[in-house]
Every structure is written in C-alpha cells, then in structure tokens.
Design a protein around this motif. Structure first.
Motif, PDB file in Angstrom:
ATOM      1  N   PRO A 296      39.133  38.922  34.226  1.00  0.00           N
ATOM      2  CA  PRO A 296      38.507  39.308  35.496  1.00  0.00           C
ATOM      3  C   PRO A 296      37.004  39.431  35.261  1.00  0.00           C
ATOM      4  O   PRO A 296      36.585  40.029  34.264  1.00  0.00           O
ATOM      5  N   VAL A 297      36.197  38.837  36.115  1.00  0.00           N
ATOM      6  CA  VAL A 297      34.738  38.892  35.916  1.00  0.00           C
ATOM      7  C   VAL A 297      34.240  40.315  36.160  1.00  0.00           C
ATOM      8  O   VAL A 297      34.471  40.894  37.228  1.00  0.00           O
ATOM      9  N   TYR A 298      33.592  40.865  35.152  1.00  0.00           N
ATOM     10  CA  TYR A 298      32.949  42.183  35.288  1.00  0.00           C
ATOM     11  C   TYR A 298      31.455  41.985  35.072  1.00  0.00           C
ATOM     12  O   TYR A 298      31.040  41.540  34.000  1.00  0.00           O
TER      13      TYR A 298
ATOM     14  N   THR B 185      38.770  35.219  37.228  1.00  0.00           N
ATOM     15  CA  THR B 185      38.821  35.561  38.647  1.00  0.00           C
ATOM     16  C   THR B 185      37.690  36.531  38.957  1.00  0.00           C
ATOM     17  O   THR B 185      37.307  37.346  38.125  1.00  0.00           O
ATOM     18  N   THR B 186      37.163  36.394  40.165  1.00  0.00           N
ATOM     19  CA  THR B 186      36.057  37.247  40.576  1.00  0.00           C
ATOM     20  C   THR B 186      36.187  37.529  42.059  1.00  0.00           C
ATOM     21  O   THR B 186      37.033  36.932  42.751  1.00  0.00           O
ATOM     22  N   GLN B 187      35.332  38.425  42.561  1.00  0.00           N
ATOM     23  CA  GLN B 187      35.238  38.595  43.999  1.00  0.00           C
ATOM     24  C   GLN B 187      34.439  37.411  44.538  1.00  0.00           C
ATOM     25  O   GLN B 187      34.923  36.655  45.355  1.00  0.00           O
ATOM     26  N   ALA B 188      33.205  37.261  44.016  1.00  0.00           N
ATOM     27  CA  ALA B 188      32.357  36.177  44.524  1.00  0.00           C
ATOM     28  C   ALA B 188      31.477  35.551  43.453  1.00  0.00           C
ATOM     29  O   ALA B 188      31.312  34.336  43.418  1.00  0.00           O
ATOM     30  N   SER B 189      30.935  36.350  42.528  1.00  0.00           N
ATOM     31  CA  SER B 189      29.910  35.791  41.628  1.00  0.00           C
ATOM     32  C   SER B 189      30.359  35.797  40.173  1.00  0.00           C
ATOM     33  O   SER B 189      31.340  36.449  39.806  1.00  0.00           O
TER      34      SER B 189
ATOM     35  N   LYS C  38      46.866  42.093  38.982  1.00  0.00           N
ATOM     36  CA  LYS C  38      46.543  41.634  40.328  1.00  0.00           C
ATOM     37  C   LYS C  38      46.050  40.188  40.327  1.00  0.00           C
ATOM     38  O   LYS C  38      46.849  39.279  40.114  1.00  0.00           O
ATOM     39  N   ASN C  39      44.749  39.972  40.536  1.00  0.00           N
ATOM     40  CA  ASN C  39      44.284  38.588  40.734  1.00  0.00           C
ATOM     41  C   ASN C  39      44.480  37.710  39.490  1.00  0.00           C
ATOM     42  O   ASN C  39      45.053  36.609  39.584  1.00  0.00           O
ATOM     43  N   THR C  40      44.004  38.188  38.358  1.00  0.00           N
ATOM     44  CA  THR C  40      44.129  37.394  37.128  1.00  0.00           C
ATOM     45  C   THR C  40      45.607  37.264  36.761  1.00  0.00           C
ATOM     46  O   THR C  40      46.096  36.177  36.445  1.00  0.00           O
ATOM     47  N   PHE C  41      46.286  38.386  36.826  1.00  0.00           N
ATOM     48  CA  PHE C  41      47.718  38.438  36.486  1.00  0.00           C
ATOM     49  C   PHE C  41      48.529  37.432  37.305  1.00  0.00           C
ATOM     50  O   PHE C  41      49.377  36.719  36.768  1.00  0.00           O
TER      51      PHE C  41
ATOM     52  N   SER D 159      42.730  41.991  32.102  1.00  0.00           N
ATOM     53  CA  SER D 159      42.465  42.992  33.142  1.00  0.00           C
ATOM     54  C   SER D 159      43.365  44.206  32.954  1.00  0.00           C
ATOM     55  O   SER D 159      44.479  44.091  32.446  1.00  0.00           O
TER      56      SER D 159
ATOM     57  N   ARG E  73      29.474  39.819  36.151  1.00  0.00           N
ATOM     58  CA  ARG E  73      29.238  38.387  35.904  1.00  0.00           C
ATOM     59  C   ARG E  73      29.576  37.950  34.479  1.00  0.00           C
ATOM     60  O   ARG E  73      29.075  36.941  33.989  1.00  0.00           O
TER      61      ARG E  73
ATOM     62  N   ARG F 127      41.072  31.827  46.674  1.00  0.00           N
ATOM     63  CA  ARG F 127      42.208  32.542  46.068  1.00  0.00           C
ATOM     64  C   ARG F 127      43.582  32.015  46.512  1.00  0.00           C
ATOM     65  O   ARG F 127      44.424  31.695  45.686  1.00  0.00           O
TER      66      ARG F 127
ATOM     67  N   ARG G  51      44.467  45.635  35.519  1.00  0.00           N
ATOM     68  CA  ARG G  51      45.376  45.534  36.666  1.00  0.00           C
ATOM     69  C   ARG G  51      46.343  44.371  36.517  1.00  0.00           C
ATOM     70  O   ARG G  51      46.123  43.460  35.736  1.00  0.00           O
TER      71      ARG G  51
HETATM   72  C1  LIG Z   1      33.724  46.743  36.736  1.00  0.00           C
HETATM   73  C2  LIG Z   1      33.833  45.597  37.689  1.00  0.00           C
HETATM   74  C3  LIG Z   1      32.833  44.653  37.729  1.00  0.00           C
HETATM   75  C4  LIG Z   1      32.926  43.563  38.609  1.00  0.00           C
HETATM   76  N1  LIG Z   1      31.912  42.664  38.634  1.00  0.00           N
HETATM   77  C5  LIG Z   1      31.945  41.651  39.532  1.00  0.00           C
HETATM   78  C6  LIG Z   1      30.869  40.715  39.620  1.00  0.00           C
HETATM   79  O1  LIG Z   1      29.918  40.731  38.859  1.00  0.00           O
HETATM   80  N2  LIG Z   1      30.934  39.763  40.581  1.00  0.00           N
HETATM   81  C7  LIG Z   1      31.978  39.688  41.469  1.00  0.00           C
HETATM   82  O2  LIG Z   1      31.947  38.844  42.325  1.00  0.00           O
HETATM   83  N3  LIG Z   1      33.050  40.507  41.350  1.00  0.00           N
HETATM   84  C8  LIG Z   1      33.063  41.495  40.415  1.00  0.00           C
HETATM   85  N4  LIG Z   1      34.124  42.362  40.326  1.00  0.00           N
HETATM   86  C9  LIG Z   1      35.380  42.056  41.053  1.00  0.00           C
HETATM   87  C10 LIG Z   1      36.422  41.405  40.120  1.00  0.00           C
HETATM   88  O3  LIG Z   1      35.863  40.387  39.351  1.00  0.00           O
HETATM   89  C11 LIG Z   1      37.592  40.764  40.902  1.00  0.00           C
HETATM   90  O4  LIG Z   1      38.148  41.669  41.800  1.00  0.00           O
HETATM   91  C12 LIG Z   1      38.640  40.243  39.928  1.00  0.00           C
HETATM   92  O5  LIG Z   1      39.424  39.255  40.546  1.00  0.00           O
HETATM   93  C13 LIG Z   1      39.540  41.371  39.428  1.00  0.00           C
HETATM   94  O6  LIG Z   1      40.602  40.837  38.667  1.00  0.00           O
HETATM   95  P1  LIG Z   1      41.996  41.596  38.521  1.00  0.00           P
HETATM   96  O7  LIG Z   1      42.577  41.704  39.900  1.00  0.00           O
HETATM   97  O8  LIG Z   1      42.778  40.729  37.627  1.00  0.00           O
HETATM   98  O9  LIG Z   1      41.674  42.936  37.912  1.00  0.00           O
HETATM   99  C14 LIG Z   1      34.044  43.442  39.452  1.00  0.00           C
HETATM  100  C15 LIG Z   1      35.077  44.397  39.402  1.00  0.00           C
HETATM  101  C16 LIG Z   1      34.972  45.465  38.542  1.00  0.00           C
HETATM  102  C17 LIG Z   1      36.081  46.489  38.485  1.00  0.00           C
END
Ligand SMILES: Cc1cc2nc3c(=O)[nH]c(=O)nc-3n(C[C@H](O)[C@H](O)[C@H](O)COP(=O)(O)O)c2cc1C
Length: 253
Positions: free
Chosen positions: A87-89, A123-127, A20-23, A16, A91, A158, A18
C-alpha cells in the motif's frame, strides 16, 4: 508419454496492516495461481524490528536482532517466485516493507534471490504509484530477481482492475520454471549493478568474496546464464576492470 508438472512454491507478501485494497488484489492473484504451493504472508503478523545500522550482516553474515525477520527471509529464499503487495504510504513503501527490506541489506551484495521471478502490486488512493513501483522494481533488480510486471491500483481504476487479471501473470508463470531464466535479458543497469557488486566483492568485503567465489560469479557477466548482447558484456567488463583497479588501489593506501 508421461509429463511431469512440478508444483511451484510461491510466496505472496501483503505489506499492509489491513486486509483491504492490496489484499483483495493479492487474493485474486492467489486464486489464479491455484495448483501451486502458495504461502500467503500478512507481514503485520510478524514481529520485525527496524535495522539498527550495525552492519553485522555485511561484515559477519548474521543479524544480531532476535525477531521474526529470518522466518520471512527463509520463505523468500525457499520460494520459486514472489509476489509483493504494497500500500502506498507517503508516495513510497509502507513502513512494514521498508523495515523488512532494510533488514535484507546484505542481499544487495550477496543475493540469494537471483533468477526468481517477482510480480509487484501497489495500491494507493491517488498518488505515488509510479515512484513506489519504481523503488520496488529497483530493489528487486538489485537482488537479481526477474521483474515480470506490476499491477498499479488507485481509486480511478480499482474496480476495473479486479476484473482484469487474466494476463497479469503470464511472464511470472513462464519464469517460475527456473530453466527459462536463460531466455531473460537483463537491462544495462542490472548488468552494471552486477559489475559494481563484483568490484566490491573482489576488493572490499571478505564475506562477499567468499560468497561470490562459491557461486562462481567472478567469471560471469551476470548471476546466471541468460541473454546478454556482446556490447553490453564488453562495456560491463571494461567498467569492472577499471573500477576494480581504482578500488584495489585505494584499498591498499
Ligand atoms: C500512512 C498512510 C499514507 C498514505 N499515503 C498515501 C499517498 O501518499 N498517496 C495516496 O494517494 N494515498 C495514500 N494513502 C492511501 C493508501 O495508499 C491506500 O488507501 C491504499 O490502497 C491502502 O492499501 P490497503 O487497503 O491495502 O491498506 C496513505 C494511507 C496511509 C494509511
């Protein structure tokens, strides 16, 4: 009696931009691995350009792009075990990791990472957690690594996850000792992937053939001695013989 405990070299990659979450999960892991030599890499600190698709790595064994990619590859090759955080981008893998792994294209054919344990963090937000984890798992299997588990984190778990790391790395720690890879049982899929690469090495790419000869892999059912049941061995051998016959024939045409 004097016991010698070897310190292991562990590479942690944060995919990532950032911290943050993964870190934060990777830092927890780093703490629990104290006593080892740990190299924590934030991939954003390296200048890694996208693959141009020239296939020079496959055909000539080097990449003509002049950037930091080899610095990261050297760390991966030198490590006894690797933790990959993504970090999931959309999906899937983040662009940083996708670009890095595309550049390692030749490792599908000539892997330097066989037998090393790998632990995955997404790590992801939801999906997208399962699809991303599956892709990472597939890539590292193809490199002949030993998958030792994953942590998958979303908004739903989380906080709980951060207080739950006690058992994560048991298998990873076990396989850090390279003698223990003899206990590993590669899946059917991994053995078939090995046989497929063996076919290609035998019949298609000269560099692969040299590498496989050097490693003595042509006479092996997998990259190293491990637990493979006789049925798996036999079916993969038949698959290799038949496939090799047809590829060899089509190459002669
Ligand atoms: C470009 C981008 C794409 C993302 N795609 C998704 C996604 O497909 N599904 C989801 O639930 N969250 C998605 N997110 C949220 C991140 O996966 C989530 O915040 C993750 O924990 C970020 O990790 P970090 O804090 O280590 O950067 C996306 C975020 C970014 C910036």
């Amino acid at each position: 009696m004097l016991y010698y405990l070897r310190m292991h070299r562990i590479l942690i990659i944060n995919g990532s931009f950032r911290k943050k979450n993964t870190f934060s999960i990777l830092k927890k892991i780093e703490d629990s691995l104290s006593g080892n030599e740990i190299d924590f890499v934030n991939i954003k600190d390296f200048n890694i350009k996208p693959c141009t698709g020239c296939e020079t790595c496959l055909k000539k064994g080097f990449c003509p792009i002049n950037d930091d990619c080899n610095k990261v590859f050297e760390k991966m090759v030198k490590a006894d075990g690797i933790i990959i955080g993504n970090p999931v981008y959309l999906r899937q893998l983040s662009g940083y990791l996708k670009i890095l792994f595309d550049r390692a294209c030749s490792w599908y054919h000539r892997t330097p990472l066989y037998g090393k344990p790998v632990f995955l963090v997404s790590t992801t937000q939801a999906s997208g957690l399962n699809s991303t984890d599956k892709l990472l798992h597939d890539i590292t299997d193809q490199w002949g690594m030993i998958y030792t588990g994953s942590v998958l984190s979303s908004v739903f778990n989380r906080n709980k996850i951060l207080s739950d790391e006690s058992n994560w790395l048991k298998k990873f720690n076990f396989y850090l000792d390279s003698k223990n890879k003899r206990y590993y049982r590669p899946s059917f899929k991994m053995i078939f992937e090995f046989s497929t690469q063996k076919m290609l090495a035998k019949n298609v790419l000269t560099l692969d053939k040299e590498y496989w000869n050097e490693k003595k892999w042509f006479s092996m059912p997998y990259y190293y001695k491990c637990r493979i049941n006789p049925l798996k061995k036999l079916t993969s051998l038949i698959f290799y013989k038949i496939g090799s016959h047809f590829i060899g024939k089509s190459m002669k045409k």
